[in-house]
Scaffold this active site. Structure first.
Site, short mmCIF file in Angstrom:
data_model
loop_
_atom_site.label_atom_id
_atom_site.label_comp_id
_atom_site.label_asym_id
_atom_site.label_seq_id
_atom_site.Cartn_x
_atom_site.Cartn_y
_atom_site.Cartn_z
N SER A 26 0.82 -1.21 0.00
CA SER A 26 0.00 0.00 0.00
C SER A 26 0.86 1.27 0.00
CB SER A 26 -0.93 0.02 1.23
OG SER A 26 -1.89 -0.99 1.15
N GLN A 27 0.30 2.31 -0.53
CA GLN A 27 0.89 3.65 -0.50
C GLN A 27 1.19 4.02 0.96
OE1 GLN A 27 -1.99 6.47 -1.79
NE2 GLN A 27 -0.70 8.26 -1.47
#
Length: 222
Positions: free
Chosen positions: A70-71
């Site tokens: 994930s970011q």
């Protein structure tokens, strides 16, 4: 995995992580404990060496098997929301993935229970997390939709892939006063990052952000 790999050099150095944390602050992350942990976690060890130079960009990256890391902003945001009501003892993570979110959680809560449906990914994650000497994590290769009833109820549950609707088993395994942070919606459509709080027999829900995650799939698989 040796010490120099953990520390990183050049585009994976401590200085690069510091710049990432500064960006997270500019984007609205306020929890100082979350920011401190994000500054210390070597995100580059959670991706393939060929893209390690991109590890501290604020973007999602592929980790294989159709999954992503994930970011960083989303990891920080979801963790901040989970901890917003105070310290948590036991947290269930649905979707170990590469182990990055797990590494962040393990340094902020007493005990993490993490479920991954893809055995290959969980084995890789477990090796990385062991290298970081994080020993307050228990692993399960299984179906995230079912949660981990034997270890509940949980003070917090965090889901790192998007179901179409909130899985009832996860709500049932949430402790009174517990918090569930979960993205909900179509894989290629609009998804809402939801906060569900259990108060006795009542559930309170709020939309926290618009997000995009890979779909939550039933499992397990090799």
């Amino acid at each position: 995995m040796n010490g120099s790999n953990l520390r990183g050099i050049g585009m994976t150095s401590d200085r690069t992580r510091t710049r990432l944390v500064q960006r997270l602050q500019e984007e609205g992350i306020r929890n100082t404990m979350v920011l401190a942990v994000m500054a210390g976690v070597p995100r580059h060890i959670f991706v393939d060496e060929g893209i390690a130079h991109r590890a501290y960009e604020d973007t999602a990256l592929p980790i294989g098997r159709g999954q992503t890391i994930s970011q960083p902003f989303i990891v920080a945001k979801m963790t901040e929301i989970l901890l917003d009501a105070g310290p948590l003892k036991n947290v269930l993570e649905i979707g170990t993935g590469c182990g990055y979110q797990t590494a962040v959680l393990a340094q902020l809560v007493e005990q993490v229970y993490t479920i991954e449906r893809i055995d290959e990914l969980q084995q890789q994650a477990q090796a990385r997390l062991s290298a970081l000497q994080l020993d307050n994590i228990e692993y399960r290769h299984g179906d995230g939709f079912q949660g981990w009833k034997e270890k509940g109820p949980f003070d917090g549950i965090i889901v790192t892939a998007a179901p179409l609707a909130i899985p009832p088993a996860l709500v049932a395994q949430l402790a009174d006063g517990g918090r569930l942070v979960v993205p909900v919606g179509q894989a290629n459509g609009s998804q809402n990052l939801m906060l569900i709080e259990k108060r006795g027999d009542q559930l309170q829900s709020a939309i926290m952000d618009k997000v995009r995650f890979v779909p939550l799939q039933p499992g397990p698989t090799e």
